[in-house]
Design a protein around this motif. Structure first.
Motif, PDB file in Angstrom:
ATOM      1  N   ARG A  13      -6.336  -7.021  -6.370  1.00 42.28           N
ATOM      2  CA  ARG A  13      -5.843  -7.460  -5.069  1.00 42.28           C
ATOM      3  C   ARG A  13      -4.305  -7.423  -5.090  1.00 42.28           C
ATOM      4  NH1 ARG A  13      -9.804 -10.400  -2.210  1.00 42.28           N
ATOM      5  NH2 ARG A  13     -11.673 -10.837  -3.489  1.00 42.28           N
ATOM      6  N   GLY A  14      -3.716  -7.216  -3.926  1.00 44.02           N
ATOM      7  CA  GLY A  14      -2.259  -7.200  -3.870  1.00 44.02           C
ATOM      8  C   GLY A  14      -1.742  -7.228  -2.451  1.00 44.02           C
ATOM      9  N   GLU A  15      -0.414  -7.210  -2.334  1.00 45.73           N
ATOM     10  CA  GLU A  15       0.270  -7.236  -1.035  1.00 45.73           C
ATOM     11  C   GLU A  15       1.408  -6.219  -1.077  1.00 45.73           C
ATOM     12  OE1 GLU A  15       2.908 -10.220   1.829  1.00 45.73           O
ATOM     13  OE2 GLU A  15       2.228 -10.870  -0.156  1.00 45.73           O
ATOM     14  N   VAL A  16       1.581  -5.483   0.001  1.00 51.62           N
ATOM     15  CA  VAL A  16       2.659  -4.508   0.122  1.00 51.62           C
ATOM     16  C   VAL A  16       3.626  -5.000   1.192  1.00 51.62           C
ATOM     17  CG1 VAL A  16       3.272  -2.108   0.603  1.00 51.62           C
ATOM     18  CG2 VAL A  16       1.118  -2.631  -0.553  1.00 51.62           C
ATOM     19  N   PHE A  17       4.923  -5.071   0.849  1.00 50.71           N
ATOM     20  CA  PHE A  17       5.915  -5.586   1.797  1.00 50.71           C
ATOM     21  C   PHE A  17       7.212  -4.802   1.642  1.00 50.71           C
ATOM     22  CE2 PHE A  17       5.838  -8.094  -2.057  1.00 50.71           C
ATOM     23  CZ  PHE A  17       7.162  -8.083  -2.471  1.00 50.71           C
ATOM     24  N   ASP A  18       8.136  -4.973   2.611  1.00 53.94           N
ATOM     25  CA  ASP A  18       9.418  -4.279   2.563  1.00 53.94           C
ATOM     26  C   ASP A  18      10.500  -5.209   2.028  1.00 53.94           C
ATOM     27  OD1 ASP A  18      10.043  -5.997   4.634  1.00 53.94           O
ATOM     28  OD2 ASP A  18       9.911  -4.472   6.201  1.00 53.94           O
ATOM     29  N   ARG A  19      11.780  -4.757   2.140  1.00 58.43           N
ATOM     30  CA  ARG A  19      12.879  -5.545   1.587  1.00 58.43           C
ATOM     31  C   ARG A  19      13.046  -6.891   2.266  1.00 58.43           C
ATOM     32  NH1 ARG A  19      17.697  -1.023   0.809  1.00 58.43           N
ATOM     33  NH2 ARG A  19      16.885  -0.096  -1.122  1.00 58.43           N
ATOM     34  N   LYS A  20      12.633  -6.972   3.538  1.00 65.63           N
ATOM     35  CA  LYS A  20      12.734  -8.235   4.271  1.00 65.63           C
ATOM     36  C   LYS A  20      11.491  -9.102   4.078  1.00 65.63           C
ATOM     37  CE  LYS A  20      15.680  -6.242   7.865  1.00 65.63           C
ATOM     38  NZ  LYS A  20      15.823  -5.980   9.338  1.00 65.63           N
ATOM     39  N   HIS A  21      10.629  -8.667   3.185  1.00 62.97           N
ATOM     40  CA  HIS A  21       9.364  -9.345   2.875  1.00 62.97           C
ATOM     41  C   HIS A  21       8.416  -9.347   4.071  1.00 62.97           C
ATOM     42  CE1 HIS A  21       7.762 -11.342  -0.722  1.00 62.97           C
ATOM     43  NE2 HIS A  21       6.887 -11.861   0.123  1.00 62.97           N
ATOM     44  N   GLU A  22       8.565  -8.340   4.935  1.00 58.70           N
ATOM     45  CA  GLU A  22       7.631  -8.163   6.041  1.00 58.70           C
ATOM     46  C   GLU A  22       6.476  -7.303   5.556  1.00 58.70           C
ATOM     47  OE1 GLU A  22       7.733  -9.476   9.017  1.00 58.70           O
ATOM     48  OE2 GLU A  22       9.651 -10.508   8.719  1.00 58.70           O
ATOM     49  N   PRO A  23       5.219  -7.655   5.909  1.00 59.27           N
ATOM     50  CA  PRO A  23       4.066  -6.871   5.444  1.00 59.27           C
ATOM     51  C   PRO A  23       4.061  -5.477   6.043  1.00 59.27           C
ATOM     52  CG  PRO A  23       3.383  -8.497   7.076  1.00 59.27           C
ATOM     53  CD  PRO A  23       4.821  -8.812   6.743  1.00 59.27           C
ATOM     54  N   ILE A  24       3.602  -4.505   5.255  1.00 58.70           N
ATOM     55  CA  ILE A  24       3.483  -3.119   5.701  1.00 58.70           C
ATOM     56  C   ILE A  24       2.012  -2.836   5.965  1.00 58.70           C
ATOM     57  CG2 ILE A  24       3.810  -0.709   5.069  1.00 58.70           C
ATOM     58  CD1 ILE A  24       6.203  -1.546   3.446  1.00 58.70           C
ATOM     59  N   VAL A  25       1.697  -2.516   7.218  1.00 58.97           N
ATOM     60  CA  VAL A  25       0.318  -2.307   7.652  1.00 58.97           C
ATOM     61  C   VAL A  25      -0.054  -0.836   7.486  1.00 58.97           C
ATOM     62  CG1 VAL A  25      -1.308  -2.549   9.561  1.00 58.97           C
ATOM     63  CG2 VAL A  25       0.582  -4.181   9.307  1.00 58.97           C
ATOM     64  N   GLY A  26      -1.251  -0.568   6.989  1.00 59.60           N
ATOM     65  CA  GLY A  26      -1.762   0.792   6.910  1.00 59.60           C
ATOM     66  C   GLY A  26      -1.207   1.622   5.772  1.00 59.60           C
ATOM     67  N   ALA A  27      -0.589   0.978   4.779  1.00 63.07           N
ATOM     68  CA  ALA A  27      -0.091   1.722   3.621  1.00 63.07           C
ATOM     69  C   ALA A  27      -1.276   2.179   2.760  1.00 63.07           C
ATOM     70  CB  ALA A  27       0.851   0.851   2.804  1.00 63.07           C
ATOM     71  N   LEU A  28      -1.204   3.401   2.253  1.00 65.21           N
ATOM     72  CA  LEU A  28      -2.249   3.938   1.385  1.00 65.21           C
ATOM     73  C   LEU A  28      -1.965   3.522  -0.055  1.00 65.21           C
ATOM     74  CD1 LEU A  28      -4.728   5.795   0.909  1.00 65.21           C
ATOM     75  CD2 LEU A  28      -3.103   7.691   0.645  1.00 65.21           C
ATOM     76  N   VAL A  29      -2.944   2.867  -0.682  1.00 65.10           N
ATOM     77  CA  VAL A  29      -2.820   2.408  -2.073  1.00 65.10           C
ATOM     78  C   VAL A  29      -3.841   3.170  -2.912  1.00 65.10           C
ATOM     79  CG1 VAL A  29      -2.838   0.438  -3.634  1.00 65.10           C
ATOM     80  CG2 VAL A  29      -2.109   0.137  -1.250  1.00 65.10           C
ATOM     81  N   ARG A  30      -3.371   3.922  -3.911  1.00 64.93           N
ATOM     82  CA  ARG A  30      -4.239   4.722  -4.764  1.00 64.93           C
ATOM     83  C   ARG A  30      -4.076   4.305  -6.220  1.00 64.93           C
ATOM     84  NH1 ARG A  30      -2.929   9.759  -5.402  1.00 64.93           N
ATOM     85  NH2 ARG A  30      -0.846   9.745  -4.489  1.00 64.93           N
ATOM     86  N   VAL A  31      -5.158   4.438  -6.977  1.00 66.58           N
ATOM     87  CA  VAL A  31      -5.118   4.200  -8.416  1.00 66.58           C
ATOM     88  C   VAL A  31      -4.852   5.537  -9.090  1.00 66.58           C
ATOM     89  CG1 VAL A  31      -6.345   3.337 -10.443  1.00 66.58           C
ATOM     90  CG2 VAL A  31      -6.746   2.300  -8.192  1.00 66.58           C
ATOM     91  N   ALA A  32      -3.743   5.629  -9.797  1.00 66.80           N
ATOM     92  CA  ALA A  32      -3.369   6.888 -10.435  1.00 66.80           C
ATOM     93  C   ALA A  32      -4.443   7.337 -11.415  1.00 66.80           C
ATOM     94  CB  ALA A  32      -2.035   6.723 -11.157  1.00 66.80           C
ATOM     95  N   GLY A  33      -4.767   8.642 -11.347  1.00 70.23           N
ATOM     96  CA  GLY A  33      -5.761   9.208 -12.259  1.00 70.23           C
ATOM     97  C   GLY A  33      -7.194   9.011 -11.830  1.00 70.23           C
ATOM     98  N   THR A  34      -7.426   8.419 -10.648  1.00 66.72           N
ATOM     99  CA  THR A  34      -8.789   8.210 -10.143  1.00 66.72           C
ATOM    100  C   THR A  34      -8.849   8.614  -8.674  1.00 66.72           C
ATOM    101  OG1 THR A  34      -8.511   5.954  -9.297  1.00 66.72           O
ATOM    102  CG2 THR A  34      -8.885   6.190 -11.671  1.00 66.72           C
ATOM    103  N   ASP A  35     -10.070   8.505  -8.116  1.00 66.48           N
ATOM    104  CA  ASP A  35     -10.258   8.767  -6.687  1.00 66.48           C
ATOM    105  C   ASP A  35     -10.277   7.473  -5.880  1.00 66.48           C
ATOM    106  OD1 ASP A  35     -10.433  11.519  -7.118  1.00 66.48           O
ATOM    107  OD2 ASP A  35     -12.598  11.422  -7.511  1.00 66.48           O
ATOM    108  N   LEU A  36      -9.992   6.356  -6.519  1.00 69.82           N
ATOM    109  CA  LEU A  36     -10.033   5.060  -5.837  1.00 69.82           C
ATOM    110  C   LEU A  36      -8.819   4.896  -4.938  1.00 69.82           C
ATOM    111  CD1 LEU A  36     -11.156   2.801  -8.829  1.00 69.82           C
ATOM    112  CD2 LEU A  36     -12.575   3.633  -6.933  1.00 69.82           C
ATOM    113  N   ASN A  37      -9.039   4.467  -3.693  1.00 69.92           N
ATOM    114  CA  ASN A  37      -7.936   4.224  -2.772  1.00 69.92           C
ATOM    115  C   ASN A  37      -8.378   3.291  -1.664  1.00 69.92           C
ATOM    116  OD1 ASN A  37      -8.640   5.928  -0.190  1.00 69.92           O
ATOM    117  ND2 ASN A  37      -9.047   7.278  -1.949  1.00 69.92           N
TER     118      ASN A  37
END
Length: 289
Positions: free
Chosen positions: A25-49
């Motif tokens: 589990r995790g959270e993706v945010f920018d420099r202002k700590h605002e959440p980024i919606v719809g970002a693609l998160v992939r596991v390197a070396g796998t097909d998981l995303n």
């Protein structure tokens, strides 16, 4: 008995396999700590995303234990590679092409003996092309009013000349940036310059005589001792531009210098020859869109 033993062995193998994966589990945010919606998160070396939700959160199931790197991508952001135990902060992707608007006041003079500084103005539009994190290329058109003053006194008489040429400058600048602090850079610029005169007057005043005005580029000025008419200045000149300033985000405040070689036609050489230099110092501000 053999069937039961085989069943126990199979169950043990399934438990080992399940223990080799885990949820991330995790959270993706920018420099202002605002959440980024719809970002693609992939596991390197796998097909998981997966993609982040409205709060910038994501969940990846059955991630192999040996996986260590996540790759995060989002429109308008730089792609990030992070370890599973690191916070995920993304930064906006640097624009390669920007429009630039600028304005300022200048002090200018000619290098000819007796010339004094005159105040003027300058504003312009251009484009900037980012070539790397530190280097950029910038060009455009500057609309400038600059010139010089002359004053002399003799026999209780005061003689004055004020030159007010209006120029279009076409500078070609190379910019280099050094980071001073967050969102703050020291910026130096340098490059060649072409200058074209589009108008302006030279005003002459003398004690006891009516003021006179001459078109600087029109070719209407006549020598007192002859009939030949000519322009006081040639329209096309060249020179160099250089500057230094402080940039905060998209704003740049600084000083720009120009040294323009003034060309005269001698009637023999193709390009003419340099008769003087117009030097100018501009204190201005610019903004990148």
């Amino acid at each position: 008995m053999k069937r039961i033993l085989m069943g126990l062995i199979s169950l043990f193998c399934v438990m080992i396999a399940l223990a080799q994966t885990h949820d991330v589990r995790g959270e993706v945010f920018d420099r202002k700590h605002e959440p980024i919606v719809g970002a693609l998160v992939r596991v390197a070396g796998t097909d998981l995303n997966t993609v982040t939700d409205m709060d910038g959160n994501f969940l990846l199931r059955d991630v192999p234990k040996e996986a260590e790197i996540l790759i995060i991508e989002s429109i308008g952001m730089e792609t990030r590679k992070v370890k599973l135990n690191e916070p995920i902060q993304m930064t906006p992707r640097r624009k390669k092409l920007s429009f630039v608007a600028k304005a300022g006041i200048n002090m200018s003079k000619y290098t000819m003996t007796g010339s004094d500084y005159k105040m003027g103005y300058e504003f312009g539009l251009g484009i900037e092309v980012r070539m790397s994190k530190h280097w950029a290329f910038q060009t455009g058109v500057d609309f400038c009013s600059r010139g010089a003053r002359y004053e002399a006194s003799f026999n209780n008489s005061i003689y004055k000349e004020v030159w007010n040429p209006v120029m279009l400058d076409l500078p070609i600048r190379f910019l280099v940036r050094w980071r001073l602090a967050r969102n703050t850079n020291l910026v130096a610029s340098f490059g060649p310059l072409l200058s074209c005169g589009i108008g302006g007057k030279a005003k002459v005043s003398e004690t006891g005589r009516a003021d006179q005005e001459y078109d600087i580029f029109s070719g209407n000025y006549k020598r007192p001792w002859g009939k030949e008419a000519y322009a006081l200045l040639d329209r096309f000149n060249f020179g160099a531009v250089y500057g230094m300033g402080i940039e905060y985000k998209k704003w740049l405040v600084g000083v720009t210098g120009k040294n323009i070689a003034l060309i005269a036609d001698d009637g023999y050489s193709f390009f003419g020859y340099v008769v003087d230099h117009n030097v100018a110092l501009t204190f201005g501000v610019s903004y990148r869109f």
